[in-house]
Design a protein around this motif. Structure first.
Motif, mmCIF file in Angstrom:
data_model
loop_
_atom_site.group_PDB
_atom_site.id
_atom_site.type_symbol
_atom_site.label_atom_id
_atom_site.label_comp_id
_atom_site.label_asym_id
_atom_site.label_seq_id
_atom_site.Cartn_x
_atom_site.Cartn_y
_atom_site.Cartn_z
ATOM 1 N N MET A 1 0.815 -1.190 0.000
ATOM 2 C CA MET A 1 0.000 0.000 0.000
ATOM 3 C C MET A 1 0.861 1.257 0.000
ATOM 4 O O MET A 1 0.458 2.269 -0.554
ATOM 5 N N ASN A 2 2.023 1.176 0.608
ATOM 6 C CA ASN A 2 2.906 2.339 0.643
ATOM 7 C C ASN A 2 3.471 2.677 -0.734
ATOM 8 O O ASN A 2 3.844 3.818 -0.978
ATOM 9 N N VAL A 3 3.531 1.677 -1.603
ATOM 10 C CA VAL A 3 4.062 1.936 -2.932
ATOM 11 C C VAL A 3 3.133 2.849 -3.734
ATOM 12 O O VAL A 3 3.571 3.569 -4.627
ATOM 13 N N LEU A 4 1.844 2.843 -3.414
ATOM 14 C CA LEU A 4 0.905 3.720 -4.117
ATOM 15 C C LEU A 4 1.189 5.189 -3.840
ATOM 16 O O LEU A 4 0.905 6.049 -4.684
ATOM 17 N N VAL A 5 1.758 5.481 -2.687
ATOM 18 C CA VAL A 5 2.115 6.863 -2.354
ATOM 19 C C VAL A 5 3.188 7.372 -3.312
ATOM 20 O O VAL A 5 3.245 8.566 -3.615
ATOM 21 N N ILE A 8 1.429 6.815 -7.617
ATOM 22 C CA ILE A 8 0.376 7.731 -8.081
ATOM 23 C C ILE A 8 0.934 9.112 -8.424
ATOM 24 O O ILE A 8 0.662 9.630 -9.517
ATOM 25 N N PRO A 9 1.748 9.743 -7.576
ATOM 26 C CA PRO A 9 2.324 11.029 -7.984
ATOM 27 C C PRO A 9 3.252 10.913 -9.195
ATOM 28 O O PRO A 9 3.255 11.797 -10.060
ATOM 29 N N CYS A 10 4.000 9.821 -9.281
ATOM 30 C CA CYS A 10 4.873 9.641 -10.444
ATOM 31 C C CYS A 10 4.062 9.529 -11.729
ATOM 32 O O CYS A 10 4.421 10.129 -12.752
ATOM 33 N N SER A 11 2.976 8.775 -11.696
ATOM 34 C CA SER A 11 2.158 8.639 -12.898
ATOM 35 C C SER A 11 1.475 9.948 -13.264
ATOM 36 O O SER A 11 1.330 10.274 -14.438
ATOM 37 N N LEU A 12 1.062 10.714 -12.264
ATOM 38 C CA LEU A 12 0.463 12.019 -12.553
ATOM 39 C C LEU A 12 1.481 12.981 -13.156
ATOM 40 O O LEU A 12 1.162 13.718 -14.090
ATOM 41 N N ILE A 13 2.685 12.964 -12.637
ATOM 42 C CA ILE A 13 3.732 13.838 -13.181
ATOM 43 C C ILE A 13 4.076 13.445 -14.612
ATOM 44 O O ILE A 13 4.204 14.313 -15.489
#
Length: 50
Positions: A1-5, A8-13
């Motif tokens: 679950m911590n990997v989503l932190v 998600i920002p990397c994919s948005l960037i």
């Protein structure tokens, strides 16, 4: 679950970077060639050099 932190920002960037690159290419006119393809299809490139 911590990997989503992180993911998600990397994919948005990366997605926003791709969107910015696309908008930049559209505004710089790289897709503006309305008559180029229609003129190139009529050209005969197989003419002999004689």
């Amino acid at each position: 679950m911590n990997v989503l932190v992180i993911l998600i920002p990397c994919s948005l960037i990366l997605g926003l970077g791709a969107l910015v690159a696309f908008v930049w290419t559209v505004r710089s006119g790289q897709y503006d060639d309305p008559e180029g393809d229609s003129a190139r299809i009529l050209m005969d490139d197989d003419e002999p050099d004689s």
